[in-house]
Scaffold this motif. Structure first.
Motif, PDB file in Angstrom:
ATOM      1  N   LEU A  71       0.819  -1.204   0.000  1.00 23.14           N
ATOM      2  CA  LEU A  71       0.000   0.000   0.000  1.00 23.14           C
ATOM      3  C   LEU A  71       0.857   1.260   0.000  1.00 23.14           C
ATOM      4  O   LEU A  71       0.526   2.247  -0.657  1.00 23.14           O
ATOM      5  CB  LEU A  71      -0.924  -0.003   1.221  1.00 23.14           C
ATOM      6  N   GLU A  72       1.950   1.238   0.742  1.00 23.02           N
ATOM      7  CA  GLU A  72       2.813   2.416   0.818  1.00 23.02           C
ATOM      8  C   GLU A  72       3.539   2.679  -0.495  1.00 23.02           C
ATOM      9  O   GLU A  72       3.990   3.792  -0.746  1.00 23.02           O
ATOM     10  CB  GLU A  72       3.817   2.263   1.961  1.00 23.02           C
ATOM     11  N   ARG A  73       3.674   1.651  -1.348  1.00 19.88           N
ATOM     12  CA  ARG A  73       4.369   1.832  -2.620  1.00 19.88           C
ATOM     13  C   ARG A  73       3.451   2.344  -3.726  1.00 19.88           C
ATOM     14  O   ARG A  73       3.907   2.605  -4.837  1.00 19.88           O
ATOM     15  CB  ARG A  73       5.010   0.506  -3.063  1.00 19.88           C
ATOM     16  N   CYS A  74       2.170   2.492  -3.426  1.00 16.20           N
ATOM     17  CA  CYS A  74       1.229   2.967  -4.445  1.00 16.20           C
ATOM     18  C   CYS A  74       1.555   4.392  -4.881  1.00 16.20           C
ATOM     19  O   CYS A  74       2.011   5.205  -4.084  1.00 16.20           O
ATOM     20  CB  CYS A  74      -0.198   2.922  -3.910  1.00 16.20           C
ATOM     21  N   THR A  75       1.292   4.665  -6.142  1.00 16.02           N
ATOM     22  CA  THR A  75       1.439   6.027  -6.647  1.00 16.02           C
ATOM     23  C   THR A  75       0.413   6.934  -5.976  1.00 16.02           C
ATOM     24  O   THR A  75      -0.756   6.581  -5.863  1.00 16.02           O
ATOM     25  CB  THR A  75       1.216   6.051  -8.171  1.00 16.02           C
ATOM     26  N   VAL A  76       0.864   8.099  -5.523  1.00 14.30           N
ATOM     27  CA  VAL A  76      -0.021   9.060  -4.869  1.00 14.30           C
ATOM     28  C   VAL A  76      -0.561  10.034  -5.910  1.00 14.30           C
ATOM     29  O   VAL A  76       0.204  10.648  -6.655  1.00 14.30           O
ATOM     30  CB  VAL A  76       0.721   9.830  -3.756  1.00 14.30           C
ATOM     31  N   LEU A  77      -1.887  10.167  -5.962  1.00 12.88           N
ATOM     32  CA  LEU A  77      -2.520  11.068  -6.917  1.00 12.88           C
ATOM     33  C   LEU A  77      -2.969  12.350  -6.227  1.00 12.88           C
ATOM     34  O   LEU A  77      -3.661  12.291  -5.207  1.00 12.88           O
ATOM     35  CB  LEU A  77      -3.748  10.402  -7.558  1.00 12.88           C
ATOM     36  N   PRO A  78      -2.593  13.502  -6.760  1.00 13.79           N
ATOM     37  CA  PRO A  78      -3.122  14.753  -6.211  1.00 13.79           C
ATOM     38  C   PRO A  78      -4.607  14.861  -6.515  1.00 13.79           C
ATOM     39  O   PRO A  78      -5.074  14.451  -7.578  1.00 13.79           O
ATOM     40  CB  PRO A  78      -2.311  15.831  -6.949  1.00 13.79           C
ATOM     41  N   VAL A  79      -5.357  15.373  -5.565  1.00 13.77           N
ATOM     42  CA  VAL A  79      -6.805  15.481  -5.708  1.00 13.77           C
ATOM     43  C   VAL A  79      -7.193  16.924  -5.990  1.00 13.77           C
ATOM     44  O   VAL A  79      -6.671  17.849  -5.359  1.00 13.77           O
ATOM     45  CB  VAL A  79      -7.510  14.985  -4.424  1.00 13.77           C
ATOM     46  N   SER A  80      -8.088  17.124  -6.936  1.00 19.87           N
ATOM     47  CA  SER A  80      -8.578  18.456  -7.280  1.00 19.87           C
ATOM     48  C   SER A  80     -10.107  18.415  -7.300  1.00 19.87           C
ATOM     49  O   SER A  80     -10.715  17.988  -8.275  1.00 19.87           O
ATOM     50  CB  SER A  80      -8.041  18.887  -8.646  1.00 19.87           C
ATOM     51  N   ILE A  81     -10.718  18.808  -6.184  1.00 21.43           N
ATOM     52  CA  ILE A  81     -12.171  18.753  -6.045  1.00 21.43           C
ATOM     53  C   ILE A  81     -12.758  20.133  -6.288  1.00 21.43           C
ATOM     54  O   ILE A  81     -12.324  21.122  -5.691  1.00 21.43           O
ATOM     55  CB  ILE A  81     -12.551  18.237  -4.640  1.00 21.43           C
ATOM     56  N   GLN A  82     -13.748  20.216  -7.169  1.00 21.40           N
ATOM     57  CA  GLN A  82     -14.361  21.490  -7.516  1.00 21.40           C
ATOM     58  C   GLN A  82     -15.210  22.041  -6.362  1.00 21.40           C
ATOM     59  O   GLN A  82     -15.678  21.291  -5.499  1.00 21.40           O
ATOM     60  CB  GLN A  82     -15.243  21.321  -8.762  1.00 21.40           C
ATOM     61  N   GLU A  83     -15.404  23.347  -6.357  1.00 23.98           N
ATOM     62  CA  GLU A  83     -16.165  23.992  -5.289  1.00 23.98           C
ATOM     63  C   GLU A  83     -17.617  23.512  -5.240  1.00 23.98           C
ATOM     64  O   GLU A  83     -18.219  23.424  -4.175  1.00 23.98           O
ATOM     65  CB  GLU A  83     -16.128  25.517  -5.476  1.00 23.98           C
ATOM     66  N   ASP A  84     -18.173  23.203  -6.419  1.00 22.11           N
ATOM     67  CA  ASP A  84     -19.559  22.751  -6.477  1.00 22.11           C
ATOM     68  C   ASP A  84     -19.676  21.226  -6.406  1.00 22.11           C
ATOM     69  O   ASP A  84     -20.715  20.660  -6.743  1.00 22.11           O
ATOM     70  CB  ASP A  84     -20.224  23.254  -7.759  1.00 22.11           C
ATOM     71  N   SER A  85     -18.617  20.570  -5.954  1.00 20.83           N
ATOM     72  CA  SER A  85     -18.611  19.112  -5.878  1.00 20.83           C
ATOM     73  C   SER A  85     -19.629  18.616  -4.859  1.00 20.83           C
ATOM     74  O   SER A  85     -19.936  19.301  -3.869  1.00 20.83           O
ATOM     75  CB  SER A  85     -17.218  18.611  -5.482  1.00 20.83           C
ATOM     76  N   ARG A  86     -20.147  17.431  -5.105  1.00 21.04           N
ATOM     77  CA  ARG A  86     -21.088  16.803  -4.186  1.00 21.04           C
ATOM     78  C   ARG A  86     -20.395  15.868  -3.205  1.00 21.04           C
ATOM     79  O   ARG A  86     -21.049  15.082  -2.527  1.00 21.04           O
ATOM     80  CB  ARG A  86     -22.154  16.041  -4.970  1.00 21.04           C
ATOM     81  N   LEU A  87     -19.084  15.976  -3.127  1.00 23.41           N
ATOM     82  CA  LEU A  87     -18.338  15.203  -2.128  1.00 23.41           C
ATOM     83  C   LEU A  87     -18.435  15.925  -0.786  1.00 23.41           C
ATOM     84  O   LEU A  87     -17.475  16.506  -0.291  1.00 23.41           O
ATOM     85  CB  LEU A  87     -16.877  15.034  -2.561  1.00 23.41           C
ATOM     86  N   VAL A  88     -19.597  15.883  -0.190  1.00 25.01           N
ATOM     87  CA  VAL A  88     -19.843  16.619   1.052  1.00 25.01           C
ATOM     88  C   VAL A  88     -19.021  16.079   2.207  1.00 25.01           C
ATOM     89  O   VAL A  88     -18.705  16.817   3.150  1.00 25.01           O
ATOM     90  CB  VAL A  88     -21.343  16.571   1.417  1.00 25.01           C
ATOM     91  N   SER A  89     -18.654  14.801   2.144  1.00 27.84           N
ATOM     92  CA  SER A  89     -17.845  14.224   3.220  1.00 27.84           C
ATOM     93  C   SER A  89     -16.441  14.795   3.254  1.00 27.84           C
ATOM     94  O   SER A  89     -15.731  14.644   4.249  1.00 27.84           O
ATOM     95  CB  SER A  89     -17.776  12.700   3.067  1.00 27.84           C
ATOM     96  N   VAL A  90     -16.053  15.484   2.178  1.00 29.21           N
ATOM     97  CA  VAL A  90     -14.731  16.122   2.112  1.00 29.21           C
ATOM     98  C   VAL A  90     -14.849  17.632   2.165  1.00 29.21           C
ATOM     99  O   VAL A  90     -14.135  18.300   2.911  1.00 29.21           O
ATOM    100  CB  VAL A  90     -13.989  15.697   0.820  1.00 29.21           C
ATOM    101  N   CYS A  91     -15.765  18.198   1.365  1.00 29.56           N
ATOM    102  CA  CYS A  91     -15.871  19.651   1.226  1.00 29.56           C
ATOM    103  C   CYS A  91     -16.758  20.307   2.271  1.00 29.56           C
ATOM    104  O   CYS A  91     -16.576  21.491   2.587  1.00 29.56           O
ATOM    105  CB  CYS A  91     -16.391  19.991  -0.176  1.00 29.56           C
ATOM    106  N   LYS A  92     -17.756  19.572   2.772  1.00 28.34           N
ATOM    107  CA  LYS A  92     -18.714  20.154   3.709  1.00 28.34           C
ATOM    108  C   LYS A  92     -18.932  19.195   4.877  1.00 28.34           C
ATOM    109  O   LYS A  92     -20.014  18.624   5.043  1.00 28.34           O
ATOM    110  CB  LYS A  92     -20.032  20.446   2.998  1.00 28.34           C
ATOM    111  N   GLU A  93     -17.885  19.019   5.664  1.00 26.55           N
ATOM    112  CA  GLU A  93     -17.924  18.034   6.739  1.00 26.55           C
ATOM    113  C   GLU A  93     -18.969  18.356   7.799  1.00 26.55           C
ATOM    114  O   GLU A  93     -19.438  17.473   8.522  1.00 26.55           O
ATOM    115  CB  GLU A  93     -16.539  17.919   7.389  1.00 26.55           C
TER     116      GLU A  93
END
Length: 309
Positions: A71-93
């Motif tokens: 797991l530690e050797r996995c490639t790390v991806l930068p995350v770019s979440i838009q302001e209007d994203s519905r990922l409320v668990s990240v953007c609107k905790e």
């Protein structure tokens, strides 16, 4: 070989009345053989170093390592979440939506105390009911438990959407591994979220045939050994057979519906398409209870003021 060579040397020096030429000849032959063996071993080692595959993230042919090391050797991806994203668990905790996902995560942990539950499949009756959004939010919520590793697997090969949700672009994923284009299982770690993801990759022209190749079951067994939670974003159960294939490999199924979109007849057909022993329940997406929302917002604000006062 070295021990035998030393013994012959001692025997030669200690021998009295023996034919010293015989020992000398044997010594020379063994010495030459030992030198040749050392050279051969060195060549093999150098050749192996050149041809040995580089161990990258989850190489199924790589030497065995512990899950944590993989797991530690996995490639790390930068995350770019838009302001209007519905990922409320990240953007609107602090929102009601994020709280609902935390409650769902608690319920799943409670269910796991009485039944095997590691691979949770998220599906819907028809497209556009929000199953991908639910899967992404649930996975992010489960990933907050640092002691338990969570994988978000994109099983919807026809209409993949996780790249848009998290903003990591088009990268190799499940399709490339199932088709044999890559030997490495394309698992990535999302920066800052404590979450791993196996994206769909480039959607093929024959996704159902690709999923029926026989490799999918073996893949799920391997992933199950690495992760504590596997959230699967599945295609809708109507009218495709993809979800049926994935549900056989899952421990439990959550059916997503959308208020004002899902018809009663469609919901009934969707429920009938899911194996009853695996159905965990149904989620109503886009539900708007104004009174409940206002109460939660007032409660959250009051709690925050008390903690900072």
């Amino acid at each position: 070989m070295s021990n035998l060579f030393d013994a012959l040397q001692r025997a030669e020096s200690e021998s009295i009345g023996s034919d010293s030429s015989t020992f000398s000849l044997a010594t020379e032959l063994l010495q030459a053989a030992e030198k040749k063996m050392r050279e051969s071993a060195l060549n093999v080692e150098e050749l192996g170093a050149e041809q040995r595959p580089i161990v990258d993230s989850f190489d199924s042919n790589a030497p065995t390592a512990s899950p944590a090391e993989d797991l530690e050797r996995c490639t790390v991806l930068p995350v770019s979440i838009q302001e209007d994203s519905r990922l409320v668990s990240v953007c609107k905790e602090g929102s009601l939506g994020a709280e609902k996902f935390r409650f769902l995560a608690v319920r799943l942990r409670q269910l796991r105390q009485s039944r095997p539950l590691k691979k949770v499949l998220i599906t819907s009756t028809i497209p556009q009911e929000g199953k991908t959004t639910v899967a992404a939010n649930l996975a992010c919520t489960l990933a907050r438990e640092k002691q338990q590793k969570t994988l978000l697997l994109e099983g919807d090969l026809r209409r993949p959407g996780l790249a848009v949700q998290f903003g990591f672009g088009q990268i190799p994923g499940l399709c490339e591994w199932l088709s044999g284009q890559t030997e490495t299982i394309n698992v990535y770690r999302l920066e800052g979220l404590g979450l791993w993801v196996l994206p769909a990759g480039t959607a093929p022209g024959n996704p159902l045939e690709l999923m029926q190749s026989g490799k999918l079951a073996a893949l799920m067994e391997q992933l199950e050994a690495w992760f504590d939670w596997i959230v699967i974003d599945s295609p809708p159960v109507l009218p495709l057979a993809d979800a049926s294939l994935l549900s056989r490999l899952a421990d439990g199924v959550l059916l997503v519906t959308r208020r004002g979109t899902t018809e009663k007849q469609q919901l009934q057909r969707g429920l009938e398409a899911i194996e009853k022993s695996k159905l965990l329940g149904a989620l109503v997406n886009s539900s708007a209870n104004t009174a409940h929302s206002d109460y939660y917002e007032r409660y959250s604000s009051s709690t925050a003021n008390q903690s900072t006062g």
